[in-house]
Design a protein around this motif. Structure first.
Motif, PDB file in Angstrom:
ATOM      1  N   ARG A   1       0.482  -1.477   0.308  1.00 12.80           N
ATOM      2  CA  ARG A   1       0.006   0.217  -0.321  1.00 12.80           C
ATOM      3  C   ARG A   1       0.608   1.248  -0.305  1.00 12.80           C
ATOM      4  N   GLN A   2       0.039   2.602  -0.784  1.00 15.17           N
ATOM      5  CA  GLN A   2       1.231   3.289  -0.760  1.00 15.17           C
ATOM      6  C   GLN A   2       0.326   5.185  -0.339  1.00 15.17           C
ATOM      7  N   ALA A   3       0.280   5.443   0.267  1.00 15.19           N
ATOM      8  CA  ALA A   3       0.167   7.016   0.715  1.00 15.19           C
ATOM      9  C   ALA A   3       0.712   7.938  -0.241  1.00 15.19           C
ATOM     10  N   PRO A   4      -0.271   8.880  -0.513  1.00 14.29           N
ATOM     11  CA  PRO A   4       0.746  10.045  -1.057  1.00 14.29           C
ATOM     12  C   PRO A   4       1.793  10.555  -0.352  1.00 14.29           C
ATOM     13  N   GLY A   5       2.964  10.282  -1.412  1.00 14.52           N
ATOM     14  CA  GLY A   5       4.124  11.166  -0.680  1.00 14.52           C
ATOM     15  C   GLY A   5       5.274   9.716  -0.006  1.00 14.52           C
ATOM     16  N   LYS A   6       4.589   8.631   0.142  1.00 14.93           N
ATOM     17  CA  LYS A   6       4.575   8.441   1.131  1.00 14.93           C
ATOM     18  C   LYS A   6       5.571   6.778   0.122  1.00 14.93           C
ATOM     19  N   GLN A   7       5.970   6.284   1.442  1.00 12.30           N
ATOM     20  CA  GLN A   7       7.074   5.187  -0.074  1.00 12.30           C
ATOM     21  C   GLN A   7       5.920   4.133  -0.041  1.00 12.30           C
ATOM     22  N   ARG A   8       5.853   2.987  -1.021  1.00 16.19           N
ATOM     23  CA  ARG A   8       5.422   1.788  -0.357  1.00 16.19           C
ATOM     24  C   ARG A   8       5.256   0.597   0.329  1.00 16.19           C
ATOM     25  N   GLU A   9       4.770   0.321   0.987  1.00 14.92           N
ATOM     26  CA  GLU A   9       4.940  -0.764   1.914  1.00 14.92           C
ATOM     27  C   GLU A   9       4.340  -1.677   1.549  1.00 14.92           C
ATOM     28  N   LEU A  10       5.303  -2.994   2.435  1.00 13.51           N
ATOM     29  CA  LEU A  10       4.438  -4.360   2.419  1.00 13.51           C
ATOM     30  C   LEU A  10       3.620  -4.206   3.105  1.00 13.51           C
ATOM     31  N   VAL A  11       2.217  -4.627   2.570  1.00 14.38           N
ATOM     32  CA  VAL A  11       0.760  -5.295   4.272  1.00 14.38           C
ATOM     33  C   VAL A  11       1.276  -6.689   3.820  1.00 14.38           C
ATOM     34  N   ALA A  12       1.495  -7.409   3.264  1.00 15.62           N
ATOM     35  CA  ALA A  12       1.331  -8.945   3.286  1.00 15.62           C
ATOM     36  C   ALA A  12       1.606  -9.551   2.016  1.00 15.62           C
ATOM     37  N   ALA A  13       2.193 -10.842   2.313  1.00 18.16           N
ATOM     38  CA  ALA A  13       2.492 -12.025   1.042  1.00 18.16           C
ATOM     39  C   ALA A  13       2.385 -13.098   1.420  1.00 18.16           C
TER      40      ALA A  13
END
Length: 120
Positions: A37-49
């Motif tokens: 997931r990614q919020a505006p202005g932030k890095q994409r981060e892992l939620v689950a895999a």
């Protein structure tokens, strides 16, 4: 490999949503499918895999609330999101990483993203 995502939308805090991501095309015998997931202005981060072998991992912020699962026959991954919070609001992206046995090269593919909005 093409990824087709579905299931985003608007939900009240405390509610649930289920995201789906189907991988089609020339899929690999060994793969990991996940949600970021990614919020505006932030890095994409892992939620689950989750791997094709069934191993899964979660971000600390969602562990116990989100569950990732996979249908190997359909090459589809699901993210069941319960007890949603306002801070879970983001664009969620499906990622597929595949490789062939005994080959080190990995290939990454991303979905187009689906918006999850949690109202407080």
């Amino acid at each position: 490999v093409q990824l087709v995502e579905s299931g985003g939308g608007l939900v009240q805090a405390g509610g649930s949503l289920r995201l789906s991501c189907a991988a089609t095309g020339s899929v690999f015998p060994i793969s990991v499918m996940g949600w970021y997931r990614q919020a505006p202005g932030k890095q994409r981060e892992l939620v689950a895999a989750i791997s094709s072998g069934g191993s899964s991992n979660y971000a600390d912020s969602v562990r116990g609330r989100f569950t990732i699962s996979r249908d190997g026959a359909k090459e589809t991954v699901y993210l069941q999101m319960n007890s949603l919070k306002a801070e879970d609001t983001d664009v969620y992206y499906c990622k597929y990483t595949g490789r062939r046995p005994s080959r080190p090269t990995q290939y990454d593919y991303w979905g187009q993203g689906t918006l999850v909005t949690v109202s407080s």
